[in-house]
Design an enzyme around this catalytic site. Structure first.
Site, mmCIF file in Angstrom:
data_model
loop_
_atom_site.group_PDB
_atom_site.id
_atom_site.type_symbol
_atom_site.label_atom_id
_atom_site.label_comp_id
_atom_site.label_asym_id
_atom_site.label_seq_id
_atom_site.Cartn_x
_atom_site.Cartn_y
_atom_site.Cartn_z
ATOM 1 N N ALA A 195 1.771 -2.614 -6.177
ATOM 2 C CA ALA A 195 3.198 -2.324 -6.355
ATOM 3 C C ALA A 195 3.991 -3.546 -6.813
ATOM 4 O O ALA A 195 5.199 -3.444 -7.026
ATOM 5 C CB ALA A 195 3.785 -1.790 -5.037
ATOM 6 N N ASP A 212 -3.539 -0.190 -3.773
ATOM 7 C CA ASP A 212 -2.113 0.039 -3.993
ATOM 8 C C ASP A 212 -1.562 -1.233 -4.634
ATOM 9 O O ASP A 212 -1.588 -2.296 -4.025
ATOM 10 C CB ASP A 212 -1.438 0.314 -2.642
ATOM 11 C CG ASP A 212 0.044 0.635 -2.787
ATOM 12 O OD1 ASP A 212 0.544 0.654 -3.933
ATOM 13 O OD2 ASP A 212 0.701 0.871 -1.753
ATOM 14 N N TRP A 253 2.047 -1.492 4.712
ATOM 15 C CA TRP A 253 3.347 -0.885 4.391
ATOM 16 C C TRP A 253 3.515 0.350 5.296
ATOM 17 O O TRP A 253 2.626 1.225 5.299
ATOM 18 C CB TRP A 253 3.327 -0.496 2.918
ATOM 19 C CG TRP A 253 4.587 0.088 2.377
ATOM 20 C CD1 TRP A 253 5.861 -0.369 2.543
ATOM 21 C CD2 TRP A 253 4.679 1.237 1.524
ATOM 22 N NE1 TRP A 253 6.733 0.420 1.855
ATOM 23 C CE2 TRP A 253 6.040 1.410 1.220
ATOM 24 C CE3 TRP A 253 3.753 2.132 0.985
ATOM 25 C CZ2 TRP A 253 6.498 2.438 0.400
ATOM 26 C CZ3 TRP A 253 4.195 3.140 0.170
ATOM 27 C CH2 TRP A 253 5.560 3.301 -0.113
ATOM 28 N N LYS A 288 9.206 -2.287 -8.999
ATOM 29 C CA LYS A 288 9.594 -3.693 -8.827
ATOM 30 C C LYS A 288 9.490 -4.462 -10.125
ATOM 31 O O LYS A 288 10.411 -5.188 -10.496
ATOM 32 C CB LYS A 288 8.703 -4.373 -7.782
ATOM 33 C CG LYS A 288 8.348 -3.516 -6.584
ATOM 34 C CD LYS A 288 9.501 -3.312 -5.648
ATOM 35 C CE LYS A 288 9.337 -2.022 -4.887
ATOM 36 N NZ LYS A 288 8.982 -2.106 -3.521
HETATM 37 N N1 PLP Z 1 3.212 0.431 -2.054
HETATM 38 C C1 PLP Z 1 3.739 -0.638 -1.454
HETATM 39 C C2 PLP Z 1 2.843 -1.583 -0.742
HETATM 40 C C3 PLP Z 1 5.113 -0.856 -1.512
HETATM 41 O O1 PLP Z 1 5.622 -1.929 -0.908
HETATM 42 C C4 PLP Z 1 5.929 0.070 -2.186
HETATM 43 C C5 PLP Z 1 7.382 -0.106 -2.199
HETATM 44 O O2 PLP Z 1 7.999 -0.667 -1.349
HETATM 45 C C6 PLP Z 1 5.321 1.152 -2.811
HETATM 46 C C7 PLP Z 1 3.958 1.301 -2.724
HETATM 47 C C8 PLP Z 1 6.028 2.228 -3.580
HETATM 48 O O3 PLP Z 1 7.163 1.943 -4.220
HETATM 49 P P1 PLP Z 1 7.933 3.038 -5.078
HETATM 50 O O4 PLP Z 1 7.608 4.379 -4.555
HETATM 51 O O5 PLP Z 1 9.363 2.692 -4.913
HETATM 52 O O6 PLP Z 1 7.451 2.872 -6.483
#
Ligand code: PLP
Length: 394
Positions: A210, A208, A127, A243
């Site tokens: 998500a 991580d 990411w 999500k």
């Molecule tokens: N980590 C990954 C791999 C993600 O794809 C995302 C969102 O796109 C996040 C963390 C964090 O998402 P948020 O800060 O919107 O909760």
């Protein structure tokens, strides 16, 4: 003072969104931004979220500050959702954070404070915000091979060879499920081999997660994270509710620090709270309260899980439909990986030139690295996309 500021690079996904909006063509397809969309192209508010919000509106009597770690009911509910009974509760320190991004950021800061020499190994690709935050914090990163563009799967041998470069005290960032941006994921035996390597060298995993519930189901998607947490002396887990609860803008995340040495629990918890205090003081509460309300109520939880399952199955159906159309059009199985991938994203594995041709000639918008948001499709647009992919010579 402000004249000294340098312009920052434009966010690629946001620029793509703007270009999509400005495109007058009928039948254009937006596979860019990472939000779930239903077949009507809407990112819905989940039924259980609406019901929980109503309940909170009716019953909440104060909006005074919570604690630095956030609402304890939220922390407990999320620890149970992610870790189930993999580790005893008193081995988990946790704080609510503004989204999963906030959890990732706090985790990196915690690593930096605990071991300024730590290098963080990141999948290539990962990411983009992982890399951006690490660069901002001036933490050294080491990429490890991950995606095999030939097969569309994980280059596991390459990954393990690159992890041979680990030193004691390093951290390996792993995606708990539904790898973003590739959609390709480790099997359970591969996860176990990674854990053995980390334990052998004295490196720490940071997971991580998500997209729990977007891949193979709520428990299946957390299985690797639970196994890791139960098998290593220490790990960090950054979870996002954006999500799976569809509460993107409420900024709801949780950072967990799991440690087998119970005597360190208080200090670890205190450090997490301290980091919150320095960066934003109290974490946002509304989304966290919505999540705690849903997870703490049998009927709301069942309804949420059912709606999440509908979303997951919708994405799986789209994957199978797309792989099927491409099998027919290409007369080969070379796109079969699209049905094997899990989560919202798949990396098509093509060149930026072909991604550009897809946009220019076919009105198909995907990120330059050929990441597609599968939820941007519906049963009608899948055949159009499949035809465009073949016509663009992918
Ligand atoms: N980590 C990954 C791999 C993600 O794809 C995302 C969102 O796109 C996040 C963390 C964090 O998402 P948020 O800060 O919107 O909760």
């Amino acid at each position: 003072m402000f004249e000294a500021l340098k312009p920052q690079p434009a966010d690629k996904i946001l620029s793509l969104m703007e270009a999509y909006r400005a495109d007058p063509r009928d039948g254009k397809i937006d596979l860019g931004v990472g939000v779930y969309k239903n077949p009507q192209g809407v990112t819905p508010i989940m039924r259980a979220v609406k019901a929980a919000e109503q309940r909170i509106w009716e019953q909440q009597e104060t909006k005074a500050y919570t604690g630095l770690a956030g609402d304890p009911a939220y922390g407990d509910a999320m620890i149970a959702l992610v870790l189930a009974d993999a580790v005893p509760r008193d081995q988990v320190a946790a704080v609510a954070t503004p989204g999963g991004t906030g959890a990732v950021r706090q985790a990196f800061e915690m690593i930096q404070r605990a071991n300024p020499q730590a290098r963080i190994f990141v999948s290539d690709p990962t990411w983009p915000n992982h890399l951006s935050i690490l660069k901002y914090l001036k933490i050294e990163t080491v990429p490890y091979r991950y995606f095999d563009a030939e097969t569309g799967g994980v280059d596991f041998n390459g990954m393990m060879a690159d992890l041979d470069g680990l030193r004691a005290g390093d951290v390996v960032l792993l995606h708990g499920c539904c790898h973003n941006p590739t959609g390709a994921n480790l099997t359970m035996p591969e996860w176990q081999a990674v854990v053995e390597k980390l334990n052998a060298v004295g490196a720490t995993p940071m997971i991580d997660i998500a997209y729990q519930g977007f891949g193979d189901g709520l428990d299946a998607d957390a299985a690797a994270t639970r196994m890791v947490a139960a098998s290593v002396p220490e790990c960090l887990i950054a979870a996002s509710c954006s999500k799976n609860f569809g509460i993107y803008r409420e900024r709801t995340g949780l950072l967990m620090a799991v440690g087998q040495d119970r005597s360190r629990h208080g200090v670890t918890q205190g450090m997490l709270a301290f980091l919150n205090r320095q960066n934003f003081s109290f974490p946002p509460d509304h989304g966290a309260r919505v999540v705690a309300t849903i997870l703490g109520d049998e009927a709301l939880r069942a309804d949420w899980a059912a709606e999440l399952e509908e979303m997951r199955l919708n994405m799986l159906r789209l994957r199978e439909q797309l792989a099927g159309e491409l099998r027919t059009l290409s007369g080969s199985d070379r796109f079969g990986f699209l049905a094997q991938h899990r989560g919202m994203f798949s990396r098509l594995g093509t060149t930026p030139e072909k991604v550009e041709a897809l946009r220019r000639d076919h009105g198909v918008y995907m990120v330059g690295d050929s990441r597609m948001n599968i939820a941007g499709l519906n049963a009608d647009s899948v055949p159009i996309l499949a035809r465009a992919i073949i016509d663009a010579g992918v």
